[in-house]
Design a protein around this motif. Structure first.
Motif, PDB file in Angstrom:
ATOM      1  N   PHE A  81     -14.679 -46.531  33.653  1.00  0.00           N
ATOM      2  CA  PHE A  81     -15.694 -45.560  34.053  1.00  0.00           C
ATOM      3  C   PHE A  81     -17.049 -46.013  33.525  1.00  0.00           C
ATOM      4  CE2 PHE A  81     -11.787 -42.993  33.077  1.00  0.00           C
ATOM      5  CZ  PHE A  81     -11.374 -42.892  34.401  1.00  0.00           C
ATOM      6  N   GLU A  82     -17.975 -46.238  34.435  1.00  0.00           N
ATOM      7  CA  GLU A  82     -19.328 -46.654  34.062  1.00  0.00           C
ATOM      8  C   GLU A  82     -20.327 -45.839  34.873  1.00  0.00           C
ATOM      9  OE1 GLU A  82     -22.354 -48.137  32.217  1.00  0.00           O
ATOM     10  OE2 GLU A  82     -20.313 -48.717  31.652  1.00  0.00           O
ATOM     11  N   PRO A  83     -21.049 -44.916  34.271  1.00  0.00           N
ATOM     12  CA  PRO A  83     -21.000 -44.558  32.839  1.00  0.00           C
ATOM     13  C   PRO A  83     -19.735 -43.785  32.491  1.00  0.00           C
ATOM     14  CG  PRO A  83     -22.421 -43.051  34.011  1.00  0.00           C
ATOM     15  CD  PRO A  83     -22.016 -44.100  35.027  1.00  0.00           C
ATOM     16  N   GLY A  84     -19.510 -43.607  31.194  1.00  0.00           N
ATOM     17  CA  GLY A  84     -18.325 -42.894  30.732  1.00  0.00           C
ATOM     18  C   GLY A  84     -18.321 -41.433  31.158  1.00  0.00           C
ATOM     19  N   LEU A  85     -17.117 -40.875  31.310  1.00  0.00           N
ATOM     20  CA  LEU A  85     -16.955 -39.478  31.710  1.00  0.00           C
ATOM     21  C   LEU A  85     -16.580 -38.646  30.495  1.00  0.00           C
ATOM     22  CD1 LEU A  85     -14.911 -39.995  35.019  1.00  0.00           C
ATOM     23  CD2 LEU A  85     -17.385 -39.793  34.727  1.00  0.00           C
ATOM     24  N   ASP A  86     -17.166 -37.464  30.389  1.00  0.00           N
ATOM     25  CA  ASP A  86     -16.926 -36.619  29.217  1.00  0.00           C
ATOM     26  C   ASP A  86     -16.295 -35.280  29.564  1.00  0.00           C
ATOM     27  OD1 ASP A  86     -19.041 -35.443  30.477  1.00  0.00           O
ATOM     28  OD2 ASP A  86     -20.360 -35.394  28.721  1.00  0.00           O
ATOM     29  N   ARG A  87     -15.738 -35.143  30.775  1.00  0.00           N
ATOM     30  CA  ARG A  87     -15.044 -33.919  31.143  1.00  0.00           C
ATOM     31  C   ARG A  87     -13.634 -34.269  31.609  1.00  0.00           C
ATOM     32  NH1 ARG A  87     -17.402 -29.143  31.774  1.00  0.00           N
ATOM     33  NH2 ARG A  87     -15.843 -28.559  33.345  1.00  0.00           N
ATOM     34  N   VAL A  88     -12.659 -33.473  31.136  1.00  0.00           N
ATOM     35  CA  VAL A  88     -11.266 -33.750  31.454  1.00  0.00           C
ATOM     36  C   VAL A  88     -11.014 -33.660  32.952  1.00  0.00           C
ATOM     37  CG1 VAL A  88      -8.900 -32.961  31.094  1.00  0.00           C
ATOM     38  CG2 VAL A  88     -10.506 -32.955  29.188  1.00  0.00           C
ATOM     39  N   ASP A  89     -11.607 -32.663  33.629  1.00  0.00           N
ATOM     40  CA  ASP A  89     -11.354 -32.517  35.063  1.00  0.00           C
ATOM     41  C   ASP A  89     -11.937 -33.699  35.847  1.00  0.00           C
ATOM     42  OD1 ASP A  89     -13.927 -31.816  34.427  1.00  0.00           O
ATOM     43  OD2 ASP A  89     -14.014 -30.043  35.707  1.00  0.00           O
ATOM     44  N   GLN A  90     -13.115 -34.207  35.431  1.00  0.00           N
ATOM     45  CA  GLN A  90     -13.686 -35.375  36.094  1.00  0.00           C
ATOM     46  C   GLN A  90     -12.796 -36.600  35.922  1.00  0.00           C
ATOM     47  OE1 GLN A  90     -17.499 -35.696  34.187  1.00  0.00           O
ATOM     48  NE2 GLN A  90     -18.514 -34.335  35.646  1.00  0.00           N
TER      49      GLN A  90
ATOM     50  N   ALA B 278     -17.496 -45.225  21.961  1.00  0.00           N
ATOM     51  CA  ALA B 278     -17.720 -45.625  20.570  1.00  0.00           C
ATOM     52  C   ALA B 278     -16.683 -46.644  20.104  1.00  0.00           C
ATOM     53  CB  ALA B 278     -17.690 -44.401  19.658  1.00  0.00           C
ATOM     54  N   GLY B 279     -15.788 -47.039  21.002  1.00  0.00           N
ATOM     55  CA  GLY B 279     -14.765 -48.006  20.653  1.00  0.00           C
ATOM     56  C   GLY B 279     -13.514 -47.400  20.060  1.00  0.00           C
TER      57      GLY B 279
ATOM     58  N   THR C  83      -6.837 -36.856  17.222  1.00  0.00           N
ATOM     59  CA  THR C  83      -7.304 -37.889  18.127  1.00  0.00           C
ATOM     60  C   THR C  83      -8.818 -37.934  18.039  1.00  0.00           C
ATOM     61  OG1 THR C  83      -7.520 -36.369  19.975  1.00  0.00           O
ATOM     62  CG2 THR C  83      -5.375 -37.403  19.677  1.00  0.00           C
ATOM     63  N   PRO C  84      -9.458 -39.009  18.530  1.00  0.00           N
ATOM     64  CA  PRO C  84     -10.906 -39.104  18.414  1.00  0.00           C
ATOM     65  C   PRO C  84     -11.655 -38.062  19.218  1.00  0.00           C
ATOM     66  CG  PRO C  84      -9.916 -41.245  18.848  1.00  0.00           C
ATOM     67  CD  PRO C  84      -8.858 -40.222  19.051  1.00  0.00           C
ATOM     68  N   TRP C  85     -10.990 -37.377  20.176  1.00  0.00           N
ATOM     69  CA  TRP C  85     -11.714 -36.497  21.071  1.00  0.00           C
ATOM     70  C   TRP C  85     -11.538 -35.045  20.677  1.00  0.00           C
ATOM     71  CZ3 TRP C  85      -8.710 -40.567  22.602  1.00  0.00           C
ATOM     72  CH2 TRP C  85      -9.433 -41.671  23.058  1.00  0.00           C
ATOM     73  N   ARG C  86     -12.647 -34.333  20.611  1.00  0.00           N
ATOM     74  CA  ARG C  86     -12.617 -32.894  20.368  1.00  0.00           C
ATOM     75  C   ARG C  86     -13.055 -32.209  21.652  1.00  0.00           C
ATOM     76  NH1 ARG C  86      -9.633 -31.512  16.091  1.00  0.00           N
ATOM     77  NH2 ARG C  86      -9.990 -32.966  14.393  1.00  0.00           N
TER      78      ARG C  86
ATOM     79  N   ALA D 151     -16.136 -34.661  23.379  1.00  0.00           N
ATOM     80  CA  ALA D 151     -17.250 -34.979  22.500  1.00  0.00           C
ATOM     81  C   ALA D 151     -17.759 -36.393  22.732  1.00  0.00           C
ATOM     82  CB  ALA D 151     -16.832 -34.805  21.040  1.00  0.00           C
ATOM     83  N   ALA D 152     -16.887 -37.324  23.178  1.00  0.00           N
ATOM     84  CA  ALA D 152     -17.277 -38.719  23.401  1.00  0.00           C
ATOM     85  C   ALA D 152     -16.840 -39.124  24.803  1.00  0.00           C
ATOM     86  CB  ALA D 152     -16.649 -39.630  22.356  1.00  0.00           C
ATOM     87  N   PRO D 153     -17.727 -39.710  25.592  1.00  0.00           N
ATOM     88  CA  PRO D 153     -17.355 -40.119  26.952  1.00  0.00           C
ATOM     89  C   PRO D 153     -16.266 -41.190  26.936  1.00  0.00           C
ATOM     90  CG  PRO D 153     -19.742 -40.092  26.669  1.00  0.00           C
ATOM     91  CD  PRO D 153     -19.162 -39.936  25.311  1.00  0.00           C
ATOM     92  N   VAL D 154     -15.334 -41.076  27.847  1.00  0.00           N
ATOM     93  CA  VAL D 154     -14.240 -42.040  27.991  1.00  0.00           C
ATOM     94  C   VAL D 154     -14.677 -43.134  28.956  1.00  0.00           C
ATOM     95  CG1 VAL D 154     -11.880 -42.348  28.839  1.00  0.00           C
ATOM     96  CG2 VAL D 154     -12.468 -40.349  27.460  1.00  0.00           C
ATOM     97  N   VAL D 155     -14.465 -44.392  28.551  1.00  0.00           N
ATOM     98  CA  VAL D 155     -14.910 -45.517  29.380  1.00  0.00           C
ATOM     99  C   VAL D 155     -13.739 -46.265  30.004  1.00  0.00           C
ATOM    100  CG1 VAL D 155     -17.056 -45.829  28.116  1.00  0.00           C
ATOM    101  CG2 VAL D 155     -15.008 -47.059  27.370  1.00  0.00           C
TER     102      VAL D 155
END
Length: 545
Positions: free
Chosen positions: A251-260, A294-295, A346-349, A356-360
């Motif tokens: 995903f570029e840019p990263g997505l930060d919503r579960v439904d997306q 963030a890796g 897990t890293p995601w809240r 909290a952090a976009p998934v790439v």
């Protein structure tokens, strides 16, 4: 350059990745880079990083001794599946420069040197191409070329850091190996016997007549003798590159919503399932890797009672993203009064559907597969697929932990003897073996019909209406006389009782030790109870209905 050895076996090019099990743990995100780290196997250090070696940690140390030498040591347990999984992309990268790779074990592979030398012009150039392919991945590697696989492996292990390629000239492998210790054979029992017989080096072993070696050491000794002479009988058998079954969504840019993410992942999930179907396979265990910008990485394996479909894959990814913190199962330990369950993070809240952090990147890989036509496992031993479909729909709507099924566990407390596992997941590794153990001190059959999910606070009193006290050796100052079955309940007389049975376990572990007593009582309402006492307080563990 000699394309073949004097024995007619093609020369070998071996590429070795030092400390590979530890490197694999770093690639999997389980160990930070450039920190003192060690890999543990059977309670001993089997591999350690350069930083740990500089602090005095060596192979064979016990964990406590290693930590005393290096208090900041990061320890991780051995995992052969992880080693092989992380080595696969490395081999695929090597095959782009040197086709015909054979994996000897994770971290060590071999290629026939003749074809590579012809293509690149010399054996040195071929070895350099292999090292360059490794360096492009950011990995440290050594390479060796010799008359046999064994000799080439020893050459790779003895290549210097500033000169990571060591080429042993044709016909010189026996002389190269002669000064090496017999422990280089990798056969501890045979090496120990050879040392006791006065054969300290491979050269001294090679000087023995083959007939004497066979009569004294058998086939194993004869193979070691051939290797010591530079004539390893192993042939290099190139692997057939497997059909890639895993799929990745970037995903570029990263997505930060579960439904997306769930919507964008659907085509990748369909391609993943279709790729398996074309090969006639069904995925029964799925590994999901999630990486944010963030890796940070999250990795989890999911099971399925039958086999995964595209919708099931998307559901598992969504559940993994939503699991900001889940209660870690205290399998085999029971519910301890007053204790709080540990939480794995897990890293995601998540806040609603936002991360909290976009998934790439999300990578899907099959951990276990089966032939597509053989997947007919049914619920409760035989059955209606509509029921299974309904349970999976409930999981989709209510979450992964909404549908549970029991599996036999092991332990002394009743709550430990039955585990609830999410539908579609296998029991934790070792659960079946744990359930078969004798567990001295456990309540014998017949077991109570009602086992409380959480221990029920009760009161057990003596004749003076004081809390019942049990001495260190199970002695009673006064027998149990009165019983309160719960908060707000009336007092009942104790008609008969049995016990106490002392529960003493894990005394050496301050956090997990247990010092408790158990009673069976029959009260004036003709109800039988199994009680647990600890620290001067009492709980009802179960009731005999």
């Amino acid at each position: 350059m000699s394309p073949e050895t004097p024995s007619g076996i093609p020369r070998a090019l071996v590429v070795w990745f030092p400390d590979w099990p530890l490197v694999a743990a770093q690639l999997a995100g389980e160990v930070p880079e450039r920190v003192p780290a060690a890999l543990l196997e059977k309670g001993l250090v089997s591999v350690c990083s350069a930083e740990a070696r500089a602090a005095g940690v060596v192979r064979g140390l016990r964990v406590r001794e290693a930590q005393s030498r290096c208090p900041e040591l990061v320890a991780v347990h051995a995992d052969p599946a992880r080693d092989g999984r992380e080595f696969e992309p490395v081999v695929a990268a090597l095959e782009t420069s040197l086709p015909g790779v054979q994996i000897l074990r994770p971290g060590l592979c071999a290629v026939r040197a003749r074809g590579a030398a012809r293509y690149y012009g010399s054996e040195e150039s071929a070895g350099g191409a292999a090292l360059e392919a490794a360096s492009r991945l950011g990995l440290e590697a050594r390479a060796g070329i010799a008359d046999s696989v064994f000799a080439a492996e020893q050459a790779a292990r003895r290549a210097a850091e500033l000169s990571p390629l060591l080429v042993v000239a044709g016909g010189e492998s026996a002389a190269f190996l002669a000064g090496l210790p017999v422990t280089a054979l990798g056969e501890p029992k045979l090496a120990s016997l050879l040392v006791r017989l006065g054969l300290q080096t491979l050269g001294s072993l090679a000087e023995l007549p083959p007939s004497d070696v066979r009569s004294r050491f058998g086939a194993e000794g004869l193979t070691a003798h051939a290797r010591a002479r530079g004539r390893d009988p192993r042939a290099i058998v190139p692997r057939v590159p497997p059909v890639p079954l895993e799929r990745a969504a970037d995903f570029e840019p990263g997505l930060d919503r579960v439904d997306q993410i769930a919507f964008a992942l659907r085509p990748t999930a369909e391609a993943f399932i279709e790729g398996l179907r074309v090969q006639g396979l069904a995925c029964t265990e799925l590994r999901v890797h999630i990486t944010d910008d963030a890796g940070q990485r999250s990795e989890r394996t999911w099971g399925h009672p039958h086999h995964f479909g595209a919708g099931d894959v998307v559901d598992r990814v969504r559940w993994q993203l939503q699991s900001a913190g889940s209660t870690a199962s205290s399998r085999g330990r029971g519910n301890r009064p007053g204790s709080a369950a540990a939480r794995s993070r897990t890293p995601w809240r998540t806040t609603g559907e936002a991360l909290a952090a976009p998934v790439v990147q999300i990578r899907l890989s099959p951990d276990k597969v089966d032939l597509l036509g053989r997947r007919g496992q049914a619920l409760f031993g035989g059955v209606d697929e509509r029921l299974d479909h309904g349970l999976r729909r409930l999981q989709t709507m209510l979450g992964h932990g909404s549908v549970l099924h029991p599996v036999p566990g092991g332990g002394r407390l009743l709550a430990e003897r039955s585990l609830l596992v999410p539908w579609g997941e296998d029991a934790p590794a070792g659960t079946a073996a744990r359930a078969e153990r004798p567990w001295p001190g456990a309540v014998p059959e017949p077991l109570p019909a009602t086992v409380f999910a959480e221990l029920l606070p009760v009161q057990l009193l003596d004749d003076d209406a004081a809390p019942l006290r049990v001495g260190p050796r199970g002695d009673l100052a006064a027998p149990p006389a009165w019983f309160y079955p719960g908060p707000g309940a009336g007092r009942r007389a104790v008609r008969s009782w049995a016990g106490p049975w002392l529960l003493r376990q894990r005394w050496w572990d301050a956090d997990e030790s247990r010092h408790a007593e158990r009673f069976q009582i029959l009260d004036s309402e003709n109800e039988a109870w199994l009680l647990l006492g600890e620290g001067g307080r009492w709980w009802a563990e179960a009731r005999y209905d």
